[in-house]
Design an enzyme around this catalytic site. Structure first.
Site, PDB file in Angstrom:
ATOM      1  N   GLU A 126      54.186   2.777  81.598  1.00 57.95           N
ATOM      2  CA  GLU A 126      53.028   2.755  80.591  1.00 57.95           C
ATOM      3  C   GLU A 126      53.302   2.580  78.694  1.00 57.95           C
ATOM      4  OE1 GLU A 126      54.718   5.099  80.989  1.00 57.95           O
ATOM      5  OE2 GLU A 126      55.074   5.929  78.660  1.00 57.95           O
ATOM      6  N   SER A 156      66.032   4.041  63.931  1.00 57.07           N
ATOM      7  CA  SER A 156      65.930   3.629  64.707  1.00 57.07           C
ATOM      8  C   SER A 156      64.947   1.888  65.083  1.00 57.07           C
ATOM      9  CB  SER A 156      64.357   4.182  65.110  1.00 57.07           C
ATOM     10  OG  SER A 156      63.229   4.248  64.883  1.00 57.07           O
ATOM     11  N   LYS A 161      64.698   1.135  71.996  1.00 59.21           N
ATOM     12  CA  LYS A 161      63.984   1.899  73.097  1.00 59.21           C
ATOM     13  C   LYS A 161      64.936   1.241  74.612  1.00 59.21           C
ATOM     14  CE  LYS A 161      59.362   2.991  72.308  1.00 59.21           C
ATOM     15  NZ  LYS A 161      59.543   3.055  70.820  1.00 59.21           N
TER      16      LYS A 161
HETATM   17  C1  LIG Z   1      58.340   4.283  70.151  1.00 59.69           C
HETATM   18  C2  LIG Z   1      60.220   4.626  69.090  1.00 59.69           C
HETATM   19  C3  LIG Z   1      59.337   5.302  67.848  1.00 59.69           C
HETATM   20  C4  LIG Z   1      59.408   6.890  68.670  1.00 59.69           C
HETATM   21  O1  LIG Z   1      59.987   7.288  69.977  1.00 59.69           O
HETATM   22  P1  LIG Z   1      61.078   7.824  70.169  1.00 59.69           P
HETATM   23  O2  LIG Z   1      60.954   8.589  72.238  1.00 59.69           O
HETATM   24  O3  LIG Z   1      60.539   9.425  69.496  1.00 59.69           O
HETATM   25  O4  LIG Z   1      62.726   7.690  69.736  1.00 59.69           O
HETATM   26  C5  LIG Z   1      61.083   5.775  66.548  1.00 59.69           C
HETATM   27  N1  LIG Z   1      60.390   4.350  66.475  1.00 59.69           N
HETATM   28  C6  LIG Z   1      60.921   3.030  67.127  1.00 59.69           C
HETATM   29  C7  LIG Z   1      61.634   1.971  66.343  1.00 59.69           C
HETATM   30  C8  LIG Z   1      59.729   3.053  68.010  1.00 59.69           C
HETATM   31  O5  LIG Z   1      59.864   1.551  68.039  1.00 59.69           O
END
Ligand SMILES: *Cc1c(COP(=O)(O)O)cnc(C)c1O
Length: 388
Positions: free
Chosen positions: A109, A368, A87
């Site tokens: 938000e 992610s 993020k």
């Molecule tokens: C917020 C988040 C997601 C989901 O958000 P996307 O916009 O689909 O990437 C996925 N993995 C993690 C670790 C997150 O913090």
């Protein structure tokens, strides 16, 4: 892939009241200018390097590959970024854009608090005023994240109207933007929302595939057979896919939870000012979703994903809670990497599809985020005995 005025095929666009459109037009103009400006790009890249800690590695996961018995698995390590997830890539980019527009106040938000914490972090670093809107119910459930944001100098405003959930926080934040857009920038956390947000978020998250493409060519001398990422709002997935969209031999595969299967079960509708696939109840209203991964709890998805699915360029499949918990444990045990529960969805999907690949074929999974935020909850779930 983007066509006129922020449409991806029939999805996307901007369906908002006139006063909000005025704010969006201003953001669009600034973004169009910024992306052509080398000095802007340089500053963004420098912050990614010096603050976020990029480039992050593309790690060969030998033991995981053996365990799954399918492709040669590489992990794109967004978990190693400062704040522990992808993020931050988008947050620092949008704050640079806000600065360029002369804004000194950032609003955002947040649902579970992950986007709020990333935003508060970067606001501290840039010396920006920061207001985070969060449903009252969510502030109670995520008290520790509220404290984190406050520690970082942000003001967290609990939203009591409506159901006190994410949707209500979005409404209040948009109201704030309409009032204050001469000096305030609304920092959106995923590849959703009206134009130009999906394109802005894609632009900043594309660094994931820009790096992974260079890295896989160095390591394997070829493109991957597939790139796999989890899709909640769709920002890490679109960033992971972006530089491969024209490489039609590379399969682009999105994972989603069975309990929030927007791509698999959604129908086209307008949600929060844009057109996309939306999970709906019998009356055509956005359906309540529930995922064990807080970051995936959203009934819609970024409009470009809806188009990539419709056009057949990308594929999306669901995984069950049980498969996710198993993948969470397997990645921890085999590679010493505890993934975020969100990211474990992508790992679970590769296990499911393993038969479709041979051992020479490289497949990239985007991790992610890291799982520290989830370990207490996972322990509870495992103790419940439902996942044995
Ligand atoms: C917020 C988040 C997601 C989901 O958000 P996307 O916009 O689909 O990437 C996925 N993995 C993690 C670790 C997150 O913090």
């Amino acid at each position: 892939m983007e066509t006129a005025k922020g449409f991806f095929g029939t999805f996307g666009g901007s369906f908002v009241p006139e006063n909000l459109q005025a704010a969006l037009d201003k953001i669009e103009a600034a973004f169009d200018e910024a992306r052509e400006d080398d000095a802007f790009k340089k500053e963004y890249q420098s912050i990614l390097k010096e603050y976020v800690g990029r480039e992050n590695p593309l790690t060969y996961a030998e033991r995981l590959s053996e365990r799954f018995g399918g492709p040669k698995i590489y992990l794109k390590r967004e978990d190693l970024n400062h704040t522990g997830a992808h993020k931050i890539n988008n947050v620092v980019g949008q704050i640079l854009l806000a600065k360029r527009m002369g804004a000194h106040r950032i609003i955002a938000e947040t649902g579970a608090g992950q986007h709020g914490v990333a935003t508060a972090t970067a606001c501290a670093m840039f010396g920006m005023d920061c207001t985070i809107y969060m449903g009252k119910l969510d502030t109670e459930r995520q008290a520790l994240n509220v404290f984190r944001m406050e520690l970082l100098g942000a003001e967290v405003v609990p939203v009591e109207q409506g159901q006190g959930r994410l949707k209500d926080a979005v409404d209040v934040a948009l109201g704030d933007l309409i009032e204050n857009y001469d000096h305030t920038f609304y920092l959106l956390g995923s590849a959703v929302g009206p134009h130009p947000y999906p394109s802005i978020v894609k632009y900043f998250q594309s660094v994931i595939s820009e790096e992974s493409k260079k890295q896989i060519l160095e390591k394997e001398g070829r493109l991957p057979a597939a790139v796999v990422a989890v899709a909640g709002g769709g920002s890490n997935a679109i960033g992971s896919f972006a530089h491969y969209i024209e490489d039609t031999d590379v399969r682009l595969i999105g994972a989603e939870p069975e309990e929030a299967a927007t791509m698999s079960k959604g129908k086209a509708a307008n949600l929060h000012g844009f057109r996309t696939l939306v999970l709906q109840d019998e009356n055509g209203n956005p359906a309540p979703t529930y995922s064990i991964a807080a970051g995936l709890d959203y009934p819609g998805i970024g409009p470009e994903h809806s188009h990539l699915k419709d056009s057949g360029r990308a594929e999306y499949y669901t995984v069950s809670k049980k498969e996710v918990m198993s993948a969470f444990k397997t990645l921890s045990e085999t590679e010493g990497i505890i993934p975020a529960l969100e990211s474990a969805h992508a790992v679970a999907l590769v296990k499911k599809l393993a038969d479709e690949f041979s051992p020479e074929e490289p497949v990239i999974i985007t991790i992610s985020g890291r799982g520290d935020k989830d370990v207490a909850y996972v322990r509870e779930l495992l103790d419940s005995g439902d996942f044995d």
